[in-house]
Each structure stands twice: as structure tokens, then as C-alpha cells.
Motif scaffolding. Structure first.
Motif, mmCIF file in Angstrom:
data_model
loop_
_atom_site.group_PDB
_atom_site.id
_atom_site.type_symbol
_atom_site.label_atom_id
_atom_site.label_comp_id
_atom_site.label_asym_id
_atom_site.label_seq_id
_atom_site.Cartn_x
_atom_site.Cartn_y
_atom_site.Cartn_z
ATOM 1 N N VAL A 48 0.707 -0.889 -0.302
ATOM 2 C CA VAL A 48 0.406 0.048 -0.011
ATOM 3 C C VAL A 48 0.886 0.995 -0.147
ATOM 4 C CG1 VAL A 48 -1.998 1.250 0.838
ATOM 5 C CG2 VAL A 48 -2.132 -1.366 1.467
ATOM 6 N N GLY A 49 2.146 1.304 0.494
ATOM 7 C CA GLY A 49 3.053 2.705 0.789
ATOM 8 C C GLY A 49 4.030 2.885 -0.859
ATOM 9 N N ARG A 50 4.294 1.826 -1.387
ATOM 10 C CA ARG A 50 4.788 1.732 -2.832
ATOM 11 C C ARG A 50 3.549 2.719 -3.371
ATOM 12 N NH1 ARG A 50 7.678 -2.626 -1.262
ATOM 13 N NH2 ARG A 50 6.424 -4.044 -1.386
ATOM 14 N N ALA A 51 2.363 1.591 -3.411
ATOM 15 C CA ALA A 51 1.343 2.404 -4.290
ATOM 16 C C ALA A 51 0.816 3.433 -4.140
ATOM 17 C CB ALA A 51 0.318 1.629 -3.871
ATOM 18 N N LEU A 52 1.108 4.143 -2.878
ATOM 19 C CA LEU A 52 0.899 5.779 -2.311
ATOM 20 C C LEU A 52 1.792 6.448 -3.250
ATOM 21 C CD1 LEU A 52 -0.498 5.280 1.406
ATOM 22 C CD2 LEU A 52 -2.383 6.397 -0.840
#
Length: 332
Positions: A48-52
Motif C-alpha cells: 500500500v505504501g509503495r502504491a501511495l
């Protein structure tokens, strides 16, 4: 113990023009410990962090994690978490908020629209006290934990609407923070100074003491805004706006007389920033990036080097020069 904050303070490094640029902030509550790169090194799902990070890139949105001050248990189970969106541009600053059970909900946001200041009725309007976000991530830099966490705890005990936040730049200015909705950042802060900043924000004003700049703009523009404010004594948050920033390259300057050869010093990056007042007045502010200050580390453990700074060379009104005495504004 020598720290980057101590070195910066002792060298009297200027704070102006050093705020992290972000027209819009996306703040996601995440309890537990934070690593140096929090979006992929905390209890937030790293996918999720990378996608954000990917979704926000190039949009003017900056994503950060937040948590309430206090002890942070090493636990993964967070049933509900708060999220904030805040746009900081003059004349259209706003805060929206919601509570979610899954932070993946943030991936459905239109980051391009949010960076442009369009919330389109998303979530609920935030109507509470100004938000204070204090940088406390010790894994990024120890000064943020040593100086930021005690300040956040003191502010919380005093009733401020305060959150700890991950990296906002400028470790050496710890304790450092920013105040929403206007997005002005402060460094070397104390509880009385923050309370003054909150009271000012509540009334639609800012305090210029220890101010680093407004996150809506890049660093030359931040320095220009603060220079004009200092010149005319303006404290209303939305009275000034940066309407354009034009890069310029000054002519190369001869080396100083102690240089034995005829070498020429390279030109420094420079900008002409146009600042407009809501009453129709405008100023052109010439800002140069310089690296002629005392050597200091940008963060704890970093090598010594002269920090780049924004030097306000002149402030001119349409009808002539108002101010020609160079001012210095540090920049990371």
C-alpha cells in the motif's frame, strides 16, 4: 552530544525558505513504530505504501503517516484510523477528514485533482482547531525524536489538536512542525511559539517568528513570501500569493581577490518571484541560492558541508525599489 540541530542553531542558520513543498497533504493514521522510510517501513502494508508513493508522484500531494503523541505499542491491530486531506494554497485552503478500517481506501483518491485543490465534496469538512503536526520520526533523524516528541507531548497535555508526523524535511531545525489549514511550517519551536501560531491560524493569520515557509510553494517562493511579509508587516495568511516564479541565471562573478588565477565562479541558480497582495499591490522578489554559510550537517551523521540557502537579494514594487538589502533564507 553534538547533533545536527545543535550545529544549525549555533551557526544561526536561517529558517526561511526551508519548508517541505506540498500543495496538498494526505495524512494517514498509523500506530506503532516508524522506520526511516515510513510508507514501506512501518505497520502500514508496504505494498500500500509503495502504491501511495506512485500515485502521489508529480501531483503536488505529499503522503505522510501520523499518530497521537505518547507511547506507541508495537501492535498491528488497528481497527479504525483517521485520515486527513489538506490543501494549503492561498484563498482555497481546506481540510477534509474521514475514518477508515482499511488504508487501501486512499488508493481510490484522485491525486491529480487533490493536488489542484479540488476535493469534490470528498469525506467530511474538518471544523475543529488548527491541526499541529510535529515531526517525531527518530529513525529518520534522532533530533526529531529527542526534540520533537517531548514538544508533541507537551502540546497534547495543553489541549492542542496535535499529531506526530513522519518526515517533513529539515531535521536540523528540530523540533519542527507545520500548522494546517494554511501549511506554514516552523522550526526550533517551543510550546509558547506553537500556541501563538495556533491562535493566529484560528484567526486566519500566521506568525512569522521561526517560520520556515508555506508548503504550497517551492523554496524560493517561500522565501519571497516571508520577505514581503516582513517588509510590509502583513500577517493575514491569505493576503499574499505567489503568482509566478521565473528562473534566471545571473552573470558569472569573478573570483575573490585572494584567488591567484583568473578563474570565474559559476553562476548560482536564481529566481524572480512575483508576489501579489489581495489589495492589488505586487512585488518582484529576486532570490538566489547560495552555499556560503558555515559548514554543518544536513542531518545527524551526515558529512559537514555548507547548507544551500535562499538569499533574498531585493524586493521591488511596480513603482520602484522598496528594499535592496540582502536577506538570507536557508534551504535544504
Amino acid at each position: 552530544m553534538s547533533t545536527c540541530a545543535t550545529a544549525s542553531r549555533e551557526s544561526a542558520e536561517s529558517l526561511a525558505g526551508t519548508a517541505a513543498p506540498a500543495r496538498t497533504w494526505l495524512l494517514i493514521e498509523q500506530t506503532g513504530p516508524w522506520g526511516a522510510h515510513v510508507l514501506t517501513d512501518s505497520h502500514l502494508d508496504p505494498d500500500v505504501g509503495r502504491a501511495l508513493e506512485a500515485a502521489a508522484e508529480g501531483t503536488g500531494v505529499r503522503v505522510a503517516l501520523i499518530r497521537r503523541p505518547g507511547r506507541h505499542a508495537d501492535c498491528h491491530g488497528t481497527s479504525r484510523r483517521r485520515m486527513f486531506l489538506a490543501h494549503t494554497a492561498p484563498g482555497c485552503s481546506w481540510i477534509r477528514t474521514t475514518t477508515v478500517t482499511d488504508p487501501r481506501a486512499a488508493l481510490d483518491l484522485d491525486f491529480t485533482a487533490l493536488g489542484a485543490g479540488e476535493h469534490r465534496g470528498l469525506w467530511e469538512p474538518y471544523i475543529g482547531e488548527p491541526l499541529v503536526l510535529v515531526c517525531t520520526n527518530g529513525k529518520r533523524d534522532r533530533c526529531c525524536a529527542l526534540l520533537g516528541r517531548p514538544l508533541a507531548a507537551e502540546l497534547a497535555a495543553g489541549g492542542s489538536e496535535v499529531w506526530e508526523v513522519t518526515h517533513i524535511g529539515g531535521h536540523r531545525f528540530s523540533p519542527t512542525l507545520f500548522v494546517l489549514p494554511y501549511g506554514y511550517a516552523y522550526g526550533r519551536a517551543s510550546a509558547p511559539l506553537v500556541k501563538e501560531a495556533v491562535e493566529a491560524a484560528r484567526d486566519g493569520r500566521i506568525t512569522s517568528d521561526h517560520c520556515r515557509g508555506r508548503s504550497a510553494w517551492d523554496r524560493p517562493s517561500q522565501a519571497a513570501d516571508l520577505a514581503v511579509r516582513g517588509l510590509i508587516g502583513e500577517d493575514r495568511a491569505d493576503a499574499l500569493d505567489v503568482v509566478r516564479t521565473d528562473p534566471m541565471w545571473p552573470e558569472p562573478k569573478p573570483a575573490n581577490s585572494r584567488t591567484p588565477s583568473a578563474t570565474v565562479v559559476g553562476a548560482s541558480p536564481a529566481w524572480v518571484v512575483t508576489v501579489a497582495h489581495s489589495d492589488g499591490r505586487t512585488w518582484q522578489v529576486t532570490v538566489e541560492q547560495r552555499a556560503d554559510g558555515a559548514a554543518a550537517p544536513a542531518s545527524c551523521g551526515a558529512p559537514l558541508g555548507p547548507p544551500a540557502r535562499m538569499a533574498v537579494v531585493s524586493v521591488a514594487a511596480a513603482n520602484g525599489m522598496l528594499h535592496g538589502t540582502p536577506q538570507a533564507a536557508a534551504s535544504r
